[in-house]
Design a protein around this motif. Structure first.
Motif, PDB file in Angstrom:
ATOM      1  N   GLY A 142       0.699  -1.216  -0.286  1.00 46.31           N
ATOM      2  CA  GLY A 142      -0.147   0.674  -0.022  1.00 46.31           C
ATOM      3  C   GLY A 142       1.076   1.715  -0.317  1.00 46.31           C
ATOM      4  O   GLY A 142       0.246   1.588  -1.248  1.00 46.31           O
TER       5      GLY A 142
ATOM      6  N   THR B 207       1.100   5.480  -7.742  1.00 47.34           N
ATOM      7  CA  THR B 207       0.368   5.891  -9.126  1.00 47.34           C
ATOM      8  C   THR B 207       0.364   6.776  -9.130  1.00 47.34           C
ATOM      9  O   THR B 207       0.980   8.474  -8.608  1.00 47.34           O
TER      10      THR B 207
ATOM     11  N   PHE C  52      -7.698   7.800  -7.741  1.00 44.02           N
ATOM     12  CA  PHE C  52      -8.551   6.771  -7.496  1.00 44.02           C
ATOM     13  C   PHE C  52      -7.843   6.285  -6.952  1.00 44.02           C
ATOM     14  O   PHE C  52      -8.317   5.456  -5.950  1.00 44.02           O
ATOM     15  N   ASN C  53      -6.846   5.713  -7.857  1.00 44.34           N
ATOM     16  CA  ASN C  53      -5.638   4.794  -6.738  1.00 44.34           C
ATOM     17  C   ASN C  53      -4.875   4.935  -5.681  1.00 44.34           C
ATOM     18  O   ASN C  53      -4.472   4.149  -5.279  1.00 44.34           O
TER      19      ASN C  53
ATOM     20  N   VAL D  98      -7.420   3.542  -3.143  1.00 43.73           N
ATOM     21  CA  VAL D  98      -7.160   2.119  -3.133  1.00 43.73           C
ATOM     22  C   VAL D  98      -5.881   2.041  -2.082  1.00 43.73           C
ATOM     23  O   VAL D  98      -5.932   1.095  -1.212  1.00 43.73           O
ATOM     24  N   PHE D  99      -4.353   2.495  -2.490  1.00 46.94           N
ATOM     25  CA  PHE D  99      -3.296   1.970  -2.003  1.00 46.94           C
ATOM     26  C   PHE D  99      -3.802   2.422  -0.418  1.00 46.94           C
ATOM     27  O   PHE D  99      -2.691   2.302   0.372  1.00 46.94           O
TER      28      PHE D  99
ATOM     29  N   GLU E 103      -5.872   2.918   1.202  1.00 43.95           N
ATOM     30  CA  GLU E 103      -7.524   1.578   1.693  1.00 43.95           C
ATOM     31  C   GLU E 103      -6.571   0.721   2.367  1.00 43.95           C
ATOM     32  O   GLU E 103      -6.743  -0.212   3.344  1.00 43.95           O
ATOM     33  N   VAL E 104      -5.342   0.517   1.693  1.00 44.69           N
ATOM     34  CA  VAL E 104      -4.966  -0.974   1.596  1.00 44.69           C
ATOM     35  C   VAL E 104      -3.722  -1.084   2.574  1.00 44.69           C
ATOM     36  O   VAL E 104      -3.783  -1.855   3.655  1.00 44.69           O
TER      37      VAL E 104
ATOM     38  N   SER F  97     -11.361   8.515   4.881  1.00 42.65           N
ATOM     39  CA  SER F  97     -11.620   8.234   3.792  1.00 42.65           C
ATOM     40  C   SER F  97     -13.409   8.088   3.124  1.00 42.65           C
ATOM     41  O   SER F  97     -13.177   8.506   2.112  1.00 42.65           O
TER      42      SER F  97
ATOM     43  N   LEU G 229     -13.739  10.546  -0.952  1.00 46.31           N
ATOM     44  CA  LEU G 229     -13.822   8.952  -1.334  1.00 46.31           C
ATOM     45  C   LEU G 229     -15.396  10.466  -1.731  1.00 46.31           C
ATOM     46  O   LEU G 229     -15.585  10.936  -2.976  1.00 46.31           O
TER      47      LEU G 229
END
Length: 511
Positions: free
Chosen positions: A118, A125, A129-130, A133-134, A136-137, A169, A173
């Protein structure tokens, strides 16, 4: 170099999957796989640094989908530096965890590797958006790592940490949705182009989305007034976990730097004034609050957490000022403070392991430390480095920061807060040393137990970075200047991600 930017994410992710597959094979196998993966990651980080050293920007479009629609990973000097710092922290952190910390709960090693995946993904990245994602990972992995080993303090700190990050988070979003609705893209390079062409009268949704995203980055960096969670969470974690967490706040700093340098440029009126007006006051406030926290900290781990928060404020102030010399100073100081902070957390864990459950690393009388000369030497090296005293790397970093400060009220505030914070940190660490190393509880002959050997080895590795940072000051500062110039130039990044010969992409915009 074609697919090299994928490896810092792929190596720990594959290792995590493999570790889950062999989870019942025994501690020796899990540790061997984990350490081998971290060693391989360190080698990949060195290769990535070498590949980007001449200013090349490598772009990998996952699945061959062209940007701005596909997932892109972008490696330049800045992202390669961050990957290298992550690998450098991961080696002693995982080595320290093999002293038995990894056996205090389930699946420590897979979560450790997912944390690395992550972190590296967030640094590489090229898409917002990614980046989410990372985020959140790495956050899901950090939830498990923070609670690893149980205990009331960890459960309490973990609950606060989870709730606050889930709220952040959600805000992230919402910000992404507003930005995508306004621009039709979340690719960072494409966002820059679309913002530059966006009429000011249509910019409100995009500005709102970017403001929310920047606020989330400030939260991740633990800036005032959003950073009060850090001094409670990090000391509660196991020492190897806290050492790895030294990189987490740098994700927020990196994201603020990347966002401001790529998307929020001066030629985009729609993005004007979104970050600069509040980032400098928040950064200086963070330095002041962390300085007060250092004075009040009841344990060495808490001191290390507040010092980490203090350095984050200094880095954020440099990002807010934004000139090329200041960014060079930030990029020299960032690896130093991350590695030294990780070393302080490992030192706190070493002292806690030797003094027993009653005293641990609290600033109070306890059993005499075994081998106090070696531990005291490590303490001295880390204390001198973290407070910015000569001749170690912290002094060089602070000199670069102060030399680049402008002759403005903000620059004067940087001078005053940075110098005063260093003086206060030196006093706090001297007071802690006098208690930990000289004041002993009765009977005077009582000696603490020996620390696990792997924890001592990990501490030695972490302390070993201190002289290396001094000996490598010239090439490191040259690399920092070159990286700052590349970041400030901005155009190489944009053209690498979106080449000029790329046909324009039609996109939908919703009313």
């Amino acid at each position: 170099m074609t697919h090299l930017p994928v490896l810092p994410v792929l190596v720990p992710m594959v290792a995590a999957i493999l570790l889950l597959a062999v989870h019942s094979a025994g501690a020796a196998v899990l540790r061997g796989v984990g350490l081998a993966a971290v060693a391989l990651l360190a080698a990949v980080a060195v290769l990535l640094l070498a590949a980007t050293a001449q200013g090349a920007v490598a772009v990998v479009a996952i699945g061959a989908w062209p940007p701005p629609f596909g997932i892109v990973l972008v490696a330049d000097r800045l992202s390669a530096t961050m990957v290298a710092v992550t690998a450098a922290v991961a080696v002693p952190a995982l080595l320290a965890a093999t002293d038995g910390t990894d056996l205090q709960g389930r699946h420590f090693h897979p979560f450790f590797q997912m944390q690395l995946a992550g972190l590296n993904g967030a640094f590489l990245t090229g898409d917002l958006f990614n980046l989410f994602v990372f985020f959140e990972v790495l956050l899901i992995a950090s939830y498990a790592l923070l609670a690893h080993g149980a205990g009331a303090a960890r459960v309490r700190a973990g609950l606060h940490y989870v709730v606050l990050n889930l709220a952040a988070s959600l805000v992230f979003l919402v910000g992404l949705a507003l930005l995508y609705g306004a621009l039709g893209t979340l690719n960072l390079a494409d966002v820059a182009g679309r913002l530059a062409a966006l009429p000011l009268e249509e910019a409100a949704p995009a500005r709102a989305g970017l403001a929310l995203i920047a606020g989330v980055f400030a939260f991740k960096a633990a800036l005032l007034p959003l950073g009060f969670w850090l001094p409670h969470a990090y000391p509660a974690a196991a020492a190897p976990v806290a050492a790895l967490f030294a990189v987490l706040t740098k994700v927020g700093i990196y994201a603020l730097l990347r966002l401001s340098s790529v998307a929020l440029a001066d030629d985009a009126p729609a993005a004007a004034g979104l970050v600069a007006p509040w980032l400098m006051p928040a950064a200086i406030g963070t330095v002041v609050a962390a300085t007060l926290g250092v004075l009040a900290a009841p344990s060495l781990g808490a001191i290390a957490a507040h010092l980490l928060l203090l350095s984050t404020g200094m880095l954020a102030a440099g990002v807010a000022e934004g000139s090329a010399p200041m960014l060079a100073a930030v990029l020299y100081y960032l690896p130093h403070t991350t590695l030294v902070s990780a070393g302080l957390f490992l030192l706190a864990g070493h002292i806690a392991a030797t003094r027993g459950e009653e005293a641990r690393d609290r600033i109070r009388r306890g059993p005499r430390l075994p081998r106090p000369g070696l531990v005291g030497g490590a303490y001295l090296a880390l204390a001198v480095a973290v407070t910015g005293l000569p001749p170690l790397s912290g002094f060089l970093g602070k000199v670069m920061l102060l030399a680049a400060a402008p002759a403005t009220p903000a620059g004067y505030a940087m001078w005053a807060s940075f110098l005063l914070s260093g003086f206060v940190a030196a006093l706090a660490l001297a007071r802690a040393a006098s208690v930990l190393f000289w004041e002993r509880s009765e009977p005077r002959a009582a000696v603490g137990r020996a620390a696990p050997p792997r924890l001592g080895l990990a501490l030695a590795v972490a302390v070993g970075f201190v002289p290396l940072l001094v000996l490598g000051a010239a090439p490191l500062s040259a690399h920092a200047r070159a990286t700052a110039e590349q970041v400030a130039a901005r155009r190489p990044y944009l053209e690498a991600v979106l080449p000029r010969d790329l046909p324009p992409a039609a996109r939908e915009r919703r009313p």
